[in-house]
Write an enzyme that holds these catalytic residues in place. Structure first.
Site, mmCIF file in Angstrom:
data_model
loop_
_atom_site.group_PDB
_atom_site.id
_atom_site.type_symbol
_atom_site.label_atom_id
_atom_site.label_comp_id
_atom_site.label_asym_id
_atom_site.label_seq_id
_atom_site.Cartn_x
_atom_site.Cartn_y
_atom_site.Cartn_z
ATOM 1 N N ASP A 8 0.815 -1.221 0.000
ATOM 2 C CA ASP A 8 0.000 0.000 0.000
ATOM 3 C C ASP A 8 0.853 1.278 0.000
ATOM 4 O OD1 ASP A 8 -1.178 -2.335 1.225
ATOM 5 O OD2 ASP A 8 -2.902 -1.123 1.808
ATOM 6 N N HIS A 68 -10.385 1.957 0.378
ATOM 7 C CA HIS A 68 -10.282 3.407 0.161
ATOM 8 C C HIS A 68 -10.305 3.794 -1.317
ATOM 9 C CE1 HIS A 68 -9.782 4.586 4.306
ATOM 10 N NE2 HIS A 68 -8.864 3.642 4.483
ATOM 11 N N HIS A 154 -6.992 -7.747 -0.293
ATOM 12 C CA HIS A 154 -6.952 -6.574 0.573
ATOM 13 C C HIS A 154 -7.791 -6.854 1.814
ATOM 14 C CE1 HIS A 154 -5.877 -2.375 0.942
ATOM 15 N NE2 HIS A 154 -7.050 -2.179 1.508
ATOM 16 N N HIS A 181 -0.747 -2.605 6.341
ATOM 17 C CA HIS A 181 0.400 -1.695 6.285
ATOM 18 C C HIS A 181 1.591 -2.200 7.108
ATOM 19 C CE1 HIS A 181 -2.208 2.009 4.962
ATOM 20 N NE2 HIS A 181 -2.480 0.905 4.294
#
Ligand code: FE2
Length: 271
Positions: A8, A68, A154, A181
């Site tokens: 990411d 997102h 994801h 992350h």
């Protein structure tokens, strides 16, 4: 084929890590194809035409998404027109864009990229398991004419990502997780020949709370209301990703390694 998946990309620090390291890694690792998860590239939330262009200019071939994806709604028109952009395939029917793409590298080799999102602690999308099942080749990638098949899952839960890894074993070159992350230390080739890593980590500043400024993020945990504005941390980003090499005969993995360079984390490069 030699493929790099970039974790990411978070804000400017993440984009700069991609700009700095992807061209060098392209040469050093003789990369044929580069994929990046870009859903946090525009100031931590979403992606824009400009941030996508920056990543493409750095040598990224395909950009994947996640929860997102739509934070900057202007991306919708590009999502519809530009096949290099993917969003999770398990969004409902009629969602703009596409979740699966078929691409060619400079030598004409065919790569399929599948992007899905998990459901535990995430939005309740369609079940990713049958979705992945439907888009994977029935046997090895090469048997279906693909030199590589890459799956970006994801999601939050390690268990869901690992289960999807096993479901894909023998039919994908690499199944890699994104979204947390934080890079996991479990890059390995599963029994059937699919490379796997639970999370690629992020390209971004690790002196942060998963890429966002520490003060606002901690403040949000301490004081629920009013919500403090979250901004990406702006120190030097670490590049985090996964390198996979496929067997030309099968399209399955012969080698996988986490990649980390720059910023705060310890460096790791494929041998
Ligand atoms: Fe995410």
């Amino acid at each position: 084929m030699k493929i790099l998946f970039c974790g990411d990309v978070v804000g400017r620090s993440g984009r700069e890590a991609v700009n700095t390291h992807v061209p060098v890694l392209r040469d050093r690792l003789h990369l044929d194809f580069v994929i990046a998860n870009g859903e946090n590239a525009a100031h931590g939330f979403g992606m824009t035409e400009k941030t996508c262009k920056e990543m493409f200019d750095a040598g990224v071939n395909v950009i994947t998404g996640g929860n997102h994806t739509w934070d900057k709604p202007d991306i919708i028109s590009q999502m519809n027109s530009d096949e290099r952009l993917l969003r999770p395939a398990n969004y409902p029917e009629g969602t703009p864009g596409r979740g699966v793409g078929i691409y060619k590298d400079g030598a004409g080799r065919k790569i399929k990229v599948i992007n899905v999102m998990t459901r535990l602690f995430m939005e309740l999308l369609d079940d990713p398991f049958p979705k992945v099942e439907r888009h994977l080749p029935p046997g090895s990638p090469k048997k279906s004419g693909f030199d590589a098949v890459i799956v970006d899952v994801h999601g939050e839960a390690t268990s869901e990502k690992m289960a999807l890894g096993h479901v894909s074993d023998g039919r994908a070159t690499l199944l890699v997780g994104t979204h947390t992350h934080v890079p996991t230390a479990d890059a390995f080739v599963l029994d059937g020949g699919t490379a796997y890593q639970t999370d690629a980590g992020m390209c971004g500043d690790y002196d942060s709370v998963i890429g966002m400024g520490k003060e606002a993020s901690i403040g949000n945990f301490l004081r629920k209301v009013p919500r403090e504005r979250m901004r990406p941390a702006e120190g030097e980003g670490t590049f985090c990703g996964v390198f996979v090499e496929s067997d030309p005969a099968t399209g399955l993995a012969v080698k996988v390694s986490a990649v980390r360079c720059g910023g705060r984390l310890s460096e790791q490069l494929p041998e």
